[in-house]
Design a protein around this motif. Sequence first.
Motif, short mmCIF file in Angstrom:
data_model
loop_
_atom_site.label_atom_id
_atom_site.label_comp_id
_atom_site.label_asym_id
_atom_site.label_seq_id
_atom_site.Cartn_x
_atom_site.Cartn_y
_atom_site.Cartn_z
N GLN A 123 42.41 37.06 33.63
CA GLN A 123 41.16 37.82 33.73
C GLN A 123 40.10 37.15 34.63
O GLN A 123 38.90 37.31 34.42
CB GLN A 123 40.58 38.06 32.33
CG GLN A 123 41.51 38.84 31.42
CD GLN A 123 40.87 39.26 30.13
OE1 GLN A 123 39.65 39.46 30.06
NE2 GLN A 123 41.66 39.42 29.09
N ARG A 154 53.34 43.71 36.39
CA ARG A 154 52.75 43.11 37.58
C ARG A 154 52.69 44.11 38.73
O ARG A 154 51.82 44.02 39.60
CB ARG A 154 53.51 41.86 38.00
CG ARG A 154 53.40 40.70 37.05
CD ARG A 154 51.95 40.30 36.78
NE ARG A 154 51.25 39.94 38.00
CZ ARG A 154 50.07 40.41 38.37
NH1 ARG A 154 49.44 41.30 37.62
NH2 ARG A 154 49.52 40.02 39.50
N GLY A 182 49.47 45.97 39.72
CA GLY A 182 48.41 45.35 40.50
C GLY A 182 47.42 44.60 39.65
O GLY A 182 47.70 44.18 38.53
N GLN A 183 46.22 44.44 40.18
CA GLN A 183 45.19 43.68 39.50
C GLN A 183 44.50 44.53 38.43
O GLN A 183 44.81 45.71 38.26
CB GLN A 183 44.17 43.16 40.53
CG GLN A 183 44.78 42.32 41.64
CD GLN A 183 45.50 41.08 41.12
OE1 GLN A 183 45.16 40.55 40.08
NE2 GLN A 183 46.51 40.62 41.85
N ALA A 184 43.56 43.95 37.73
CA ALA A 184 43.01 44.58 36.54
C ALA A 184 42.34 45.92 36.83
O ALA A 184 42.33 46.81 35.98
CB ALA A 184 42.02 43.64 35.86
N THR A 189 48.39 43.95 44.62
CA THR A 189 48.39 42.61 45.21
C THR A 189 48.83 42.72 46.66
O THR A 189 49.87 43.31 46.96
CB THR A 189 49.35 41.69 44.43
OG1 THR A 189 48.94 41.66 43.06
CG2 THR A 189 49.32 40.29 45.01
N CYS A 216 36.30 31.38 41.90
CA CYS A 216 36.61 32.06 40.65
C CYS A 216 35.48 31.91 39.64
O CYS A 216 34.82 30.89 39.57
CB CYS A 216 37.91 31.51 40.06
SG CYS A 216 37.96 29.73 39.80
N GLY A 249 39.72 40.42 47.71
CA GLY A 249 38.64 40.31 46.75
C GLY A 249 37.29 40.59 47.42
O GLY A 249 37.23 40.88 48.61
N HIS A 285 37.48 40.73 43.29
CA HIS A 285 38.23 41.60 42.38
C HIS A 285 38.54 40.81 41.11
O HIS A 285 38.09 39.67 40.97
CB HIS A 285 39.51 42.08 43.07
CG HIS A 285 40.06 43.36 42.53
ND1 HIS A 285 39.36 44.22 41.74
CD2 HIS A 285 41.30 43.91 42.67
CE1 HIS A 285 40.12 45.26 41.44
NE2 HIS A 285 41.31 45.09 41.98
N LYS A 286 39.34 41.40 40.23
CA LYS A 286 39.66 40.76 38.95
C LYS A 286 41.16 40.69 38.74
O LYS A 286 41.85 41.71 38.85
CB LYS A 286 39.01 41.53 37.80
CG LYS A 286 39.27 40.92 36.42
CD LYS A 286 38.65 41.78 35.32
CE LYS A 286 38.97 41.21 33.94
NZ LYS A 286 38.39 42.05 32.87
N HIS A 287 41.64 39.49 38.44
CA HIS A 287 43.05 39.32 38.07
C HIS A 287 43.30 39.91 36.68
O HIS A 287 42.45 39.79 35.79
CB HIS A 287 43.41 37.83 38.01
CG HIS A 287 43.57 37.18 39.34
ND1 HIS A 287 44.44 37.65 40.31
CD2 HIS A 287 42.98 36.07 39.87
CE1 HIS A 287 44.38 36.86 41.37
NE2 HIS A 287 43.50 35.90 41.13
N ALA A 288 44.47 40.50 36.50
CA ALA A 288 44.90 40.87 35.15
C ALA A 288 45.30 39.61 34.39
O ALA A 288 44.83 39.38 33.27
CB ALA A 288 46.07 41.85 35.22
#
Length: 316
Positions: free
Chosen positions: A253, A292, A295-297, A302, A270, A245, A247-250
Motif C-alpha cells: 500500500q 498482480r 495492476g496497482q491499487a 504496471t 515513498c 507514478g 500512484h499507489k502500490h497494492a
Amino acid sequence: MTIKHEIAHVAHVELLTPEPEKSLWFFTRVMGLTQNGTDGDSVYLRTWDDYEHHTLKLTAHTTSGIKRTGLRASSQEALDRRVKAIQDAGLGIGWRDGDPGIGPTYVFRDPDGHELEIYWESEWYQAPPELAPSLKNQAQAYPAMGVCVRRLDHVNFLAADVEPSTDFLRDVLGGHPTEQIRLDDGTIAGRWVTFTNKSYDLVYTRDWTRSHGRLHHIAFATDTREDILRAADIFLDQGVFIETGPHKHAIQQTFFLYVYEPGGNRIELCNPCARLILAPDWKTITWTEAERAKGQAWGLKTIESFHTHGTPPVDP
C-alpha cells in the motif's frame, strides 16, 4: 531457534554511477541530501533525519548499480552471532575497516551475489553549527532544498531466483517475509522482508534476464505524501525522467514515484512508507499472478520497464 531483531535496520547503500557529477547534483540539489565527506572516487551523503554518518555512498564507476548494502546489528553480541551464522552458511567474505563513522565491518554476499555488510559500532552524526537543528531529537536541520527526503526506506534487489536469497535473510539474518508474489507455476517472483516493525526493509524481485547481483531500486521516505506530489513537479522542472507514478502500490500500500537518476539507477520516493507490522505472528500475504495482473491499487497497470530496467544494464 527464532532469530529476532538482531539486525537493527538497513543503514546505508553504496551506489555506482558512470555520471558522478550529474548524480551528485541529483542527490544534493534535487533530492536534498547533504554532503558529509569524500574518499577518492566516493562522496558520502546523508538524509536530514539519519542519525549516522552517511546514508548514501556515491561512487564513480564505469557502470551503474549497487555496490554494497549496509546493515547495522542491534548489539556487538548480535553482530558476532550473525557473522558466525553467515560464515556457517558459506557466504562470508571477511572483516574490513568500516567507512567513515563505522566500526569493524563484516562483508558477505547473498545467494544471488549482492554484496552486503554488517557492523555494530557507529558514530552518531554531530551537525556543524550551520546545520544544527532547533529540535534536539532531530539529527540535522531541514535542508529546505529540492525534495528533502527524510531517510532511506528500503532496497529492492533483482535476483535470478528470489527464494534462496530471501530464505537466507530469514534463516541466517532473522528477517521475516511479510508479502510475496507466487506465479501460477509456483515460482516466487517477489518477496518483501522486514527486520523491524516496518512492513519491509529489503525486497527481492525476479530478474527476467536471469542475471545476478543487480538492482531494481533504492527508496527514500518523504515526510508527507504531498511531498511526493511536489517532487513530481520538481523532477519535471529539473529534467529528471519520471518512470511511473505518483500512484499507489497494492502490495504494501505504498504511495510511490519512480525516477531514474542521471547514472541510470532507479530511485523511488515513498510515503506512507512501510506500514507497521505489530503482530508477532504475522502470516505472509501471498498475491497470485491473476491478482498482480490487475495492476496497482487504483487500476494503473504496471508499466513494462518496471520488469525490464535494472542496473547495471545487461544485453537483452
